[in-house]
Design a protein around this motif. Sequence first.
Motif, mmCIF file in Angstrom:
data_model
loop_
_atom_site.group_PDB
_atom_site.id
_atom_site.type_symbol
_atom_site.label_atom_id
_atom_site.label_comp_id
_atom_site.label_asym_id
_atom_site.label_seq_id
_atom_site.Cartn_x
_atom_site.Cartn_y
_atom_site.Cartn_z
ATOM 1 N N GLY A 1 0.815 -1.204 0.000
ATOM 2 C CA GLY A 1 0.000 0.000 0.000
ATOM 3 C C GLY A 1 0.850 1.255 0.000
ATOM 4 O O GLY A 1 1.863 1.336 0.706
ATOM 5 N N THR A 2 0.439 2.251 -0.799
ATOM 6 C CA THR A 2 1.145 3.535 -0.798
ATOM 7 C C THR A 2 0.207 4.712 -0.546
ATOM 8 O O THR A 2 0.637 5.856 -0.610
ATOM 9 C CB THR A 2 1.881 3.779 -2.139
ATOM 10 N N GLY A 3 -1.072 4.458 -0.294
ATOM 11 C CA GLY A 3 -2.028 5.537 -0.046
ATOM 12 C C GLY A 3 -2.877 5.813 -1.265
ATOM 13 O O GLY A 3 -3.361 4.911 -1.930
ATOM 14 N N ALA B 1 -7.311 4.799 -0.729
ATOM 15 C CA ALA B 1 -7.224 4.775 0.734
ATOM 16 C C ALA B 1 -7.688 6.093 1.337
ATOM 17 O O ALA B 1 -7.348 6.417 2.474
ATOM 18 C CB ALA B 1 -5.789 4.486 1.167
ATOM 19 N N GLN C 1 -5.567 7.651 3.865
ATOM 20 C CA GLN C 1 -6.007 7.602 5.256
ATOM 21 C C GLN C 1 -6.264 6.188 5.763
ATOM 22 O O GLN C 1 -6.163 5.923 6.956
ATOM 23 C CB GLN C 1 -7.284 8.429 5.427
ATOM 24 N N VAL C 2 -6.599 5.264 4.884
ATOM 25 C CA VAL C 2 -6.984 3.903 5.283
ATOM 26 C C VAL C 2 -5.811 2.962 5.101
ATOM 27 O O VAL C 2 -5.228 2.875 4.009
ATOM 28 C CB VAL C 2 -8.186 3.410 4.448
ATOM 29 N N ASP C 3 -5.454 2.269 6.148
ATOM 30 C CA ASP C 3 -4.373 1.284 6.076
ATOM 31 C C ASP C 3 -4.732 0.190 5.081
ATOM 32 O O ASP C 3 -5.896 -0.218 4.983
ATOM 33 C CB ASP C 3 -4.141 0.677 7.460
ATOM 34 N N VAL C 4 -3.743 -0.304 4.340
ATOM 35 C CA VAL C 4 -4.024 -1.280 3.296
ATOM 36 C C VAL C 4 -4.628 -2.560 3.860
ATOM 37 O O VAL C 4 -5.506 -3.181 3.243
ATOM 38 C CB VAL C 4 -2.759 -1.566 2.451
ATOM 39 N N GLU D 1 -6.576 -2.765 6.498
ATOM 40 C CA GLU D 1 -7.958 -2.429 6.814
ATOM 41 C C GLU D 1 -8.813 -2.415 5.555
ATOM 42 O O GLU D 1 -9.952 -2.881 5.545
ATOM 43 C CB GLU D 1 -8.003 -1.058 7.493
ATOM 44 N N GLU E 1 1.535 -5.205 3.121
ATOM 45 C CA GLU E 1 2.631 -4.410 3.674
ATOM 46 C C GLU E 1 2.386 -2.946 3.317
ATOM 47 O O GLU E 1 2.117 -2.626 2.159
ATOM 48 C CB GLU E 1 3.963 -4.891 3.085
ATOM 49 N N GLN E 2 2.459 -2.071 4.308
ATOM 50 C CA GLN E 2 2.272 -0.644 4.069
ATOM 51 C C GLN E 2 3.630 -0.010 3.766
ATOM 52 O O GLN E 2 4.506 0.043 4.619
ATOM 53 C CB GLN E 2 1.639 0.029 5.294
ATOM 54 N N GLN F 1 1.937 6.211 2.954
ATOM 55 C CA GLN F 1 0.529 6.621 3.086
ATOM 56 C C GLN F 1 0.433 8.078 2.631
ATOM 57 O O GLN F 1 0.372 9.010 3.434
ATOM 58 C CB GLN F 1 0.080 6.452 4.540
#
Length: 313
Positions: free
Chosen positions: A4-6, A10, A26-29, A31, A47-48, A51
């Motif tokens: 995830g990169t935002g 997200a 704003q939302v974690d990958v 989640e 894996e984040q 963001q």
Amino acid sequence: MLLGTGGTIAGRAAEAADNVGYVAGQVDVAEFVAAVPALDEAPLDVEQIAQIDSKDMGLGVWQALVRRIAAHLERQEVKAVIVTHGTDTIEETAFLLQSLLRPAKPVVLTCAMRPSTALMPDGPQNLSDAVVVARYEGAVGVVVVCAGQVHGARDVAKVHTYRLDAFDSGDAGPLACVEEGRVRAFRNWDSAGEDRPFDTKARARFLAIKELPRVELITSHADADGSLVRGLLALRHERPLRGIVVAGTGNGTVHSALTKALNDAQAQGVRVRLTSRCVNGRVVPHPGLAFEDAGGLSPVKARLALALDLLEV
């Protein structure tokens, strides 16, 4: 692997009816994945990486992505890597990753035009389609999946500010589409990674730098002059100007006043490459071109390509 990169996918807005007044990233990958029932049985590790709003994409996040994607692709148990990304610069990230990694396994970037809080968000479907593409046996290299279409890294461009199907691949067209959980291919996928390993030297150079070589993008237009070029040359003591990409009119034509300034820049050691500001088509090479052709790349991708080339100098 899902990284995830935002981005808008997200993003959150205060009201479900608001599709534009949101805050990206704003939302974690993890989640986000948990909120998509279609992915319950998908073999995903998450894996984040960052963001951010992708308008702010830069070297640090790119380097982190290159490191983590390369590491995951070398793992035998990893079939593919998916990256959630903002729409604004996804075409640049896709091109960069394809240039540096040339992966034989699929690297699938996906996104959304509406935030996760929208009444009808498009992110969940796009991510579900990305998983389908990642598991497709014919998939190879870096692609972008959005609104049911699969675009190659070299061709993809964002062409609309608001529509859900905001991306296009110009004359080449999309590689494939996703229909009810199945991939339907339209043409051969980019096979650049099939017979070649990672370009480890280029990747190592990229990962070692603190900033990309300075390459600026300038557009030719009616009543243009060379003041921007002269201003950039005057500021070279602050950060060396290494290259200029000019988005010319039509088939790469450039205003005569701007041409003079660009010739002066070349005389001072600045590399100049030529693209077109036209949405479709490419600069058709011919002896009358004022500057080096960018090989059919869009202006933003030509800028990245020249910066990467300058790392070798």
